[in-house]
Motif scaffolding. Structure first.
Motif, mmCIF file in Angstrom:
data_model
loop_
_atom_site.group_PDB
_atom_site.id
_atom_site.type_symbol
_atom_site.label_atom_id
_atom_site.label_comp_id
_atom_site.label_asym_id
_atom_site.label_seq_id
_atom_site.Cartn_x
_atom_site.Cartn_y
_atom_site.Cartn_z
ATOM 1 N N LEU A 73 0.871 -1.181 0.000
ATOM 2 C CA LEU A 73 0.000 0.000 0.000
ATOM 3 C C LEU A 73 0.902 1.223 0.000
ATOM 4 C CD1 LEU A 73 -2.966 -0.429 2.525
ATOM 5 C CD2 LEU A 73 -2.979 -0.645 0.054
ATOM 6 N N LEU A 74 0.785 2.052 -1.031
ATOM 7 C CA LEU A 74 1.576 3.276 -1.131
ATOM 8 C C LEU A 74 0.709 4.471 -0.751
ATOM 9 C CD1 LEU A 74 3.432 2.760 -4.544
ATOM 10 C CD2 LEU A 74 4.486 2.811 -2.278
ATOM 11 N N ALA A 75 1.108 5.172 0.289
ATOM 12 C CA ALA A 75 0.340 6.343 0.711
ATOM 13 C C ALA A 75 0.490 7.471 -0.300
ATOM 14 C CB ALA A 75 0.802 6.809 2.090
ATOM 15 N N SER A 76 -0.626 8.020 -0.713
ATOM 16 C CA SER A 76 -0.612 9.098 -1.691
ATOM 17 C C SER A 76 0.119 10.322 -1.149
ATOM 18 C CB SER A 76 -2.048 9.485 -2.055
ATOM 19 O OG SER A 76 -2.060 10.639 -2.866
ATOM 20 N N GLN A 77 0.805 11.024 -2.040
ATOM 21 C CA GLN A 77 1.450 12.282 -1.671
ATOM 22 C C GLN A 77 0.653 13.491 -2.163
ATOM 23 O OE1 GLN A 77 5.503 11.473 -3.169
ATOM 24 N NE2 GLN A 77 6.106 11.215 -1.035
ATOM 25 N N ASP A 78 -0.556 13.218 -2.625
ATOM 26 C CA ASP A 78 -1.481 14.280 -3.003
ATOM 27 C C ASP A 78 -2.260 14.685 -1.757
ATOM 28 O OD1 ASP A 78 -3.440 15.939 -3.949
ATOM 29 O OD2 ASP A 78 -4.222 14.546 -5.458
ATOM 30 N N VAL A 79 -1.964 15.860 -1.229
ATOM 31 C CA VAL A 79 -2.583 16.311 0.024
ATOM 32 C C VAL A 79 -4.102 16.344 -0.086
ATOM 33 C CG1 VAL A 79 -2.698 18.240 1.651
ATOM 34 C CG2 VAL A 79 -0.505 17.589 0.663
ATOM 35 N N ASN A 80 -4.637 16.510 -1.293
ATOM 36 C CA ASN A 80 -6.086 16.537 -1.471
ATOM 37 C C ASN A 80 -6.744 15.199 -1.154
ATOM 38 O OD1 ASN A 80 -6.139 19.247 -2.384
ATOM 39 N ND2 ASN A 80 -5.451 18.580 -4.412
ATOM 40 N N GLU A 81 -5.948 14.131 -1.090
ATOM 41 C CA GLU A 81 -6.503 12.825 -0.752
ATOM 42 C C GLU A 81 -6.487 12.553 0.755
ATOM 43 O OE1 GLU A 81 -6.907 9.692 -3.579
ATOM 44 O OE2 GLU A 81 -4.831 10.055 -4.177
ATOM 45 N N TRP A 82 -6.144 13.566 1.531
ATOM 46 C CA TRP A 82 -6.116 13.445 2.988
ATOM 47 C C TRP A 82 -7.046 14.503 3.580
ATOM 48 C CZ3 TRP A 82 -2.788 9.668 4.960
ATOM 49 C CH2 TRP A 82 -1.848 9.159 4.070
ATOM 50 N N SER A 83 -8.179 14.094 4.069
ATOM 51 C CA SER A 83 -9.083 15.057 4.689
ATOM 52 C C SER A 83 -8.512 15.503 6.037
ATOM 53 C CB SER A 83 -10.472 14.452 4.870
ATOM 54 O OG SER A 83 -10.417 13.286 5.668
ATOM 55 N N VAL A 84 -8.988 16.630 6.518
ATOM 56 C CA VAL A 84 -8.544 17.193 7.799
ATOM 57 C C VAL A 84 -9.634 16.962 8.834
ATOM 58 C CG1 VAL A 84 -7.844 19.289 9.012
ATOM 59 C CG2 VAL A 84 -7.087 18.897 6.655
ATOM 60 N N ILE A 85 -9.254 16.412 9.983
ATOM 61 C CA ILE A 85 -10.208 16.161 11.056
ATOM 62 C C ILE A 85 -9.788 16.942 12.297
ATOM 63 C CG2 ILE A 85 -10.904 13.909 10.153
ATOM 64 C CD1 ILE A 85 -9.004 12.587 12.111
ATOM 65 N N ASN A 86 -10.659 16.989 13.286
ATOM 66 C CA ASN A 86 -10.408 17.780 14.485
ATOM 67 C C ASN A 86 -9.298 17.171 15.333
ATOM 68 O OD1 ASN A 86 -12.449 19.646 13.924
ATOM 69 N ND2 ASN A 86 -14.001 18.376 14.910
ATOM 70 N N PRO A 87 -8.648 17.980 16.150
ATOM 71 C CA PRO A 87 -7.685 17.417 17.106
ATOM 72 C C PRO A 87 -8.388 16.431 18.041
ATOM 73 C CG PRO A 87 -7.515 19.817 17.030
ATOM 74 C CD PRO A 87 -8.742 19.452 16.265
ATOM 75 N N LEU A 88 -7.634 15.522 18.603
ATOM 76 C CA LEU A 88 -8.199 14.612 19.593
ATOM 77 C C LEU A 88 -8.640 15.395 20.821
ATOM 78 C CD1 LEU A 88 -5.495 11.831 19.319
ATOM 79 C CD2 LEU A 88 -7.887 11.591 18.633
ATOM 80 N N PRO A 89 -9.806 15.068 21.379
ATOM 81 C CA PRO A 89 -10.293 15.849 22.526
ATOM 82 C C PRO A 89 -9.377 15.791 23.746
ATOM 83 C CG PRO A 89 -11.657 13.899 22.138
ATOM 84 C CD PRO A 89 -10.767 14.042 20.951
ATOM 85 N N SER A 90 -8.627 14.707 23.914
ATOM 86 C CA SER A 90 -7.722 14.617 25.058
ATOM 87 C C SER A 90 -6.406 15.360 24.820
ATOM 88 C CB SER A 90 -7.440 13.150 25.395
ATOM 89 O OG SER A 90 -6.813 12.495 24.310
#
Length: 479
Positions: free
Chosen positions: A117-134
């Motif tokens: 599995l090769l992780a994409s280097q296209d930043v658009n394929e990585w959504s942004v989520i919230n920081p962990l609450p802790s």
């Protein structure tokens, strides 16, 4: 009917041969259609009733074509079998470029031994989520964080495994951005499972993660087994396995070379971790081999504000690693690290064997409570052999908040030729020792050689040790 001419007989023979070979050819096609694509067995906490391959969903393993949609479509479709025996998805031999995708419950992702599995280097394929609450804050930047390559939340009964298939995070791109301070959000991890139960991650090779490799968080009943993790020793924050606010976890038979701690036990950061209040407890670490010249084989903290309790580590090998076991905390952390049991460490070429730090000062923000003092107590080390060590121990508690109940027994440390003149430094520490060479500091008085079993290690099993591992099979035909 009259007799056939010679030429007619030849045509008839030829036609007959065509028909015969045509039928055989068709049968050959039928055999190829029925031929098994893959058939193998593997060990898992759960077996599945349904099987599919990523190629069934348009996956292309050429290392160039994005398979993000194929993985998302496959898992979405296979999720319908969750109440009907579950499903398993095969990643065959090949190089499968992909962005992030989410797992589902009652599901197994299996990587063939020649699958990458090769992780994409296209930043658009990585959504942004919230920081962990802790944590309340991204680790690389104040805002959110890029979702992990393989991600799951609110799941039960999930297996990510293989025949030592590979997940390549292609981290150099992210490391460069981090060093150039061009990261807008916290870098992604390779595998992160949140708010989940009954998880297995096993028999995989993880290389070049952008940041942490395996991060179970707010989860329970987790087995991480037979994992090889490889990253350049100078790569930033490429921790191996980081159980974080998790209960009942077993990490075993893993080999890790990284630029940060091989195993880092965590439970939230400063006021956010204190408020979330979810400890990591009932953790087993066994048969770990670590190489990390700038970090620890096992680190407890520094983000430990929700508490860390009942950690059992044994049969630990570390080579060319900064420290064997390190406790990292600070004023403002709050929380606790207690009931830690370590036995059977073999160490070669270390800066410190034991390191406890009460001044690890990085904070999420300026709103931490300066009166939130951590409690460090009940730390047990026994049966340790180390060679070529610069310094036996650096044990630094907090003034007015000493680390207590430190026990060290049956330990032999061979110092390097250019070792520090004073092998032990101890401040704000209380404890006892027995059969320790070189002799420890006065704050850890020797109880005599007869006290060889001085330091505790629990005899009873944790429930994660009693999990039944099944023998599962995968059989897949051409469609």
């Amino acid at each position: 009917m009259g007799s056939l001419s010679g030429s007619s007989k030849k045509l008839q023979v030829i036609w007959g041969l065509v028909v015969v070979f045509g039928v055989l050819g068709l049968r050959g096609v039928e055999c190829r259609k029925a031929r098994i694509l893959d058939s193998f067995e593997y060990s898992a906490i759960s077996c599945r009733a349904h099987s599919a391959s990523i190629t069934d969903f348009g996956g292309v393993g050429d290392g160039k074509t994005s398979n993000t949609k194929a993985f998302r479509d496959a898992i979405n479709q296979l999720s319908q079998y969750g109440s009907d025996g579950g499903a398993q998805l095969l990643v065959p031999a090949g190089q499968w470029l992909t962005g992030s995708f989410n797992l589902t419950s009652h599901f197994t992702l299996f990587l063939h031994k020649d699958a990458v599995l090769l992780a994409s280097q296209d930043v658009n394929e990585w959504s942004v989520i919230n920081p962990l609450p802790s944590y309340g804050h991204g680790r690389d930047a104040a805002g959110g964080r890029y979702i992990s390559l393989i991600f799951g939340t609110n799941l039960t009964d999930v297996v990510v495994t293989g025949d030592n298939g590979t997940i390549d995070g292609q981290g150099a791109f992210w490391w460069q951005q981090f060093h150039r301070k061009k990261i807008k959000y916290t870098r992604p991890y390779l595998i992160e499972i949140m708010h989940s139960d009954n998880i297995q991650i096993s028999n995989l090779t993880l290389v070049n993660s952008p940041s942490w490799n395996i991060h179970p968080v707010y989860s329970s009943n987790i087995i991480v087994q037979g994992i090889t993790i490889l990253a350049p020793i100078t790569s930033p924050n490429t921790d191996g396995i980081n159980p974080d606010s998790c209960t009942n976890t077993r990490i075993e038979d893993c080999y890790i070379v990284s630029g940060d701690d091989c195993v880092a036990v965590k439970s939230g950061w400063d006021e956010y971790g204190i408020a979330y209040g979810m400890p990591t407890k009932q953790l087993i670490i066994r048969r770990l081999t670590c190489i990390s010249p700038y970090s620890a084989a096992i680190a407890l903290g520094s983000e430990m504000s929700g508490g860390i309790q009942d950690v059992r580590a044994e049969e630990i090998v570390a080579i060319n690693t900064e420290s064997g076991v390190r406790i990292k905390t600070a004023v403002g952390r709050g929380g606790y690290v207690k009931d830690i049991y370590v036995r059977g460490m073999t160490l070669h070429t270390m800066k410190w064997v034991f390191w406890m730090t009460g001044n690890y000062g990085s904070h999420a923000d300026t709103h931490y409570d300066p009166n939130a003092l951590p409690e460090i107590k009940g730390i047990n080390y026994r049966n340790v052999v180390a060679e070529n060590v610069s310094m036996a121990a650096r044990l630094e508690g907090i003034s007015g908040d000493p680390f207590t109940g430190v026990c060290i027994s049956n330990v032999t440390i061979g110092l390097a030729k250019k070792a520090k003149k004073v092998p032990w430094t101890c401040t704000d520490i209380e404890g006892i020792t027995s059969r320790v060479t070189p002799p420890p500091c006065n704050l850890l008085p020797d109880q005599g050689p007869e006290k060889i079993g001085l330091c505790d290690f629990p005899a009873e099993n944790l429930s994660i040790d009693n999990v039944e591992i099944k023998r599962c099979s995968f059989t897949r035909n051409y469609l």
